[in-house]
Design an enzyme around this catalytic site. Structure first.
Site, PDB file in Angstrom:
ATOM      1  N   GLY A  14       0.800  -1.221   0.000  1.00 44.94           N
ATOM      2  CA  GLY A  14       0.000   0.000   0.000  1.00 44.94           C
ATOM      3  C   GLY A  14       0.829   1.266   0.000  1.00 44.94           C
ATOM      4  O   GLY A  14       0.386   2.309   0.488  1.00 44.94           O
ATOM      5  N   VAL A  15       2.049   1.204  -0.562  1.00 36.53           N
ATOM      6  CA  VAL A  15       2.965   2.341  -0.481  1.00 36.53           C
ATOM      7  C   VAL A  15       2.660   3.457  -1.483  1.00 36.53           C
ATOM      8  O   VAL A  15       3.293   4.505  -1.452  1.00 36.53           O
ATOM      9  CB  VAL A  15       4.438   1.897  -0.686  1.00 36.53           C
ATOM     10  CG1 VAL A  15       4.884   0.978   0.426  1.00 36.53           C
ATOM     11  CG2 VAL A  15       4.637   1.251  -2.050  1.00 36.53           C
ATOM     12  N   SER A  17       0.224   5.478  -1.667  1.00 39.13           N
ATOM     13  CA  SER A  17      -0.323   6.696  -1.063  1.00 39.13           C
ATOM     14  C   SER A  17      -0.734   6.403   0.377  1.00 39.13           C
ATOM     15  O   SER A  17      -0.617   5.268   0.861  1.00 39.13           O
ATOM     16  CB  SER A  17      -1.539   7.195  -1.862  1.00 39.13           C
ATOM     17  OG  SER A  17      -2.573   6.217  -1.852  1.00 39.13           O
ATOM     18  N   ILE A  19      -1.449   5.820   4.283  1.00 35.57           N
ATOM     19  CA  ILE A  19      -0.717   5.279   5.423  1.00 35.57           C
ATOM     20  C   ILE A  19       0.499   4.473   4.974  1.00 35.57           C
ATOM     21  O   ILE A  19       1.568   4.538   5.593  1.00 35.57           O
ATOM     22  CB  ILE A  19      -1.649   4.418   6.294  1.00 35.57           C
ATOM     23  CG1 ILE A  19      -2.747   5.286   6.921  1.00 35.57           C
ATOM     24  CG2 ILE A  19      -0.868   3.697   7.387  1.00 35.57           C
ATOM     25  CD1 ILE A  19      -3.866   4.494   7.587  1.00 35.57           C
ATOM     26  N   ASP A  38       2.327  -2.233  -4.351  1.00 36.77           N
ATOM     27  CA  ASP A  38       1.005  -1.636  -4.466  1.00 36.77           C
ATOM     28  C   ASP A  38       0.431  -1.995  -5.824  1.00 36.77           C
ATOM     29  O   ASP A  38       1.171  -2.338  -6.754  1.00 36.77           O
ATOM     30  CB  ASP A  38       1.067  -0.110  -4.316  1.00 36.77           C
ATOM     31  CG  ASP A  38      -0.243   0.474  -3.795  1.00 36.77           C
ATOM     32  OD1 ASP A  38      -1.308   0.212  -4.405  1.00 36.77           O
ATOM     33  OD2 ASP A  38      -0.209   1.190  -2.783  1.00 36.77           O
ATOM     34  N   LEU A  56      -3.895  -7.782  -4.502  1.00 33.43           N
ATOM     35  CA  LEU A  56      -4.274  -8.725  -3.455  1.00 33.43           C
ATOM     36  C   LEU A  56      -5.555  -9.491  -3.748  1.00 33.43           C
ATOM     37  O   LEU A  56      -5.919 -10.398  -2.996  1.00 33.43           O
ATOM     38  CB  LEU A  56      -4.435  -7.981  -2.117  1.00 33.43           C
ATOM     39  CG  LEU A  56      -3.140  -7.491  -1.469  1.00 33.43           C
ATOM     40  CD1 LEU A  56      -3.458  -6.611  -0.267  1.00 33.43           C
ATOM     41  CD2 LEU A  56      -2.253  -8.651  -1.045  1.00 33.43           C
ATOM     42  N   GLY A  81      -5.329  -2.174   1.118  1.00 36.06           N
ATOM     43  CA  GLY A  81      -6.698  -2.629   1.294  1.00 36.06           C
ATOM     44  C   GLY A  81      -7.629  -1.832   0.414  1.00 36.06           C
ATOM     45  O   GLY A  81      -7.209  -0.882  -0.256  1.00 36.06           O
ATOM     46  N   TYR A 161     -17.349  -3.850   5.014  1.00 37.04           N
ATOM     47  CA  TYR A 161     -15.950  -3.438   5.159  1.00 37.04           C
ATOM     48  C   TYR A 161     -15.463  -3.755   6.571  1.00 37.04           C
ATOM     49  O   TYR A 161     -14.396  -4.354   6.758  1.00 37.04           O
ATOM     50  CB  TYR A 161     -15.793  -1.944   4.876  1.00 37.04           C
ATOM     51  CG  TYR A 161     -14.431  -1.393   5.239  1.00 37.04           C
ATOM     52  CD1 TYR A 161     -13.346  -1.539   4.373  1.00 37.04           C
ATOM     53  CD2 TYR A 161     -14.214  -0.740   6.457  1.00 37.04           C
ATOM     54  CE1 TYR A 161     -12.086  -1.048   4.713  1.00 37.04           C
ATOM     55  CE2 TYR A 161     -12.964  -0.247   6.796  1.00 37.04           C
ATOM     56  CZ  TYR A 161     -11.906  -0.406   5.927  1.00 37.04           C
ATOM     57  OH  TYR A 161     -10.661   0.074   6.261  1.00 37.04           O
ATOM     58  N   LYS A 165     -12.533  -6.571   7.989  1.00 32.63           N
ATOM     59  CA  LYS A 165     -11.444  -6.256   8.909  1.00 32.63           C
ATOM     60  C   LYS A 165     -11.560  -7.048  10.212  1.00 32.63           C
ATOM     61  O   LYS A 165     -10.554  -7.364  10.846  1.00 32.63           O
ATOM     62  CB  LYS A 165     -11.428  -4.752   9.195  1.00 32.63           C
ATOM     63  CG  LYS A 165     -11.091  -3.887   7.984  1.00 32.63           C
ATOM     64  CD  LYS A 165      -9.664  -4.105   7.488  1.00 32.63           C
ATOM     65  CE  LYS A 165      -9.261  -3.069   6.460  1.00 32.63           C
ATOM     66  NZ  LYS A 165      -7.837  -3.197   6.038  1.00 32.63           N
TER      67      LYS A 165
END
Length: 267
Positions: A14-15, A17, A19, A38, A56, A81, A161, A165
């Site tokens: 997830g790099v 953008s 977090i 990503d 993913l 995610g 959602y 999680k």
């Protein structure tokens, strides 16, 4: 305290953008080597050691990224995610099944003493109430078997959602117990409402009024860097006793929900 993570190597998803980007940036600033992944391209330049395309939702594409990733990692940080704007199927594919598949595939590439951190969500605050509901999903043995369970047990809901999680948190804690004595540890980290590019998707899915109310619980939403700082702190050797935990980084959001008299939806 200035962290020195020199000599440590991290795989961060997830790099592109939000977090994930902020976490990779802080790790690099602390002297670490960071390999990023990503589905999207980087929104801003980032001095990564390498970047891998990662989807993913597809186990074959996950395996391809893992094969190219190399080894010798001190930690895997799963930030990637999808939001509640995605279909329920895609939410569970990415937020739980894909994250689980990637983690298990990366285990042989982690050092003997290493850690995994899964970014969950404070919307999953009532995960304990759904242990019986999601334990059968968590105990499936593969991506395919997980999809079969979901087909037999549809999870259609405005809050699917949060449920995706919840499954991630339950699996993380169960796996952390199984890993005791192996030298590896695994934890979930649950952010509250956070101003990232994904925030606009949550507004679109749930409406601005609801998200404004959620932000008011803690004064305002957090920033990507607020959450990233917590993730980076947990990479320090001082955090080595944390295992099989769900760590809320939400400015008090979870406490406000659990102690509030009003009902926080069907969660």
């Amino acid at each position: 305290m200035d962290l020195d993570l020199s000599g440590k190597k991290f795989f961060v998803t997830g790099v592109a953008s939000g977090i994930g980007h902020a976490t990779a940036e802080l790790l690099i600033r602390a002297g670490a080597e960071v390999v990023g992944a990503d589905r999207a391209e980087l929104s801003k330049p980032l001095p990564l050691a390498a970047f891998h395309h990662l989807d993913l939702s597809d186990p074959a594409l996950i395996d391809r990224a893992v094969a190219a990733a190399g080894d010798g990692y001190d930690a895997l940080i799963n930030v990637a995610g999808v939001s509640s704007l995605a279909s329920t199927d895609m939410q569970f594919r990415v937020n739980f099944l894909g994250t689980r598949h990637l983690t298990l595939a990366m285990v042989p590439r982690l050092k003997a003493k290493s850690a995994v951190f899964n970014v969950a969500s404070s919307t999953a605050v009532r995960w304990e109430q759904h242990l019986d509901r999601f334990t059968p999903l968590v105990e499936t043995k593969s991506f395919k078997e997980g999809l079969q369970w979901l087909e037999a047990n549809p999870q259609e809901s405005p809050i699917s959602y949060a449920w995706s999680k919840e499954a991630l948190i339950i699996w993380t804690m169960k796996t952390g117990l199984e890993w005791i004595g192996t030298g590896r540890r695994i934890n979930a980290l649950s952010p509250g409402l956070t101003y990232t590019p994904m925030h606009a998707e949550f507004v679109q899915a749930h409406g601005e009024a609801l998200l404004k109310k959620d932000a008011e619980r803690t004064g305002d939403a957090g920033s990507a860097e607020d959450v990233a700082k917590a993730l980076v702190l947990l990479q320090h050797d001082y955090a080595a006793w944390w295992n099989a935990a769900n760590i809320n980084v939400d400015g008090g959001f979870s406490a406000s929900v659990l102690m509030a008299k009003e009902n926080f939806g069907d969660v």
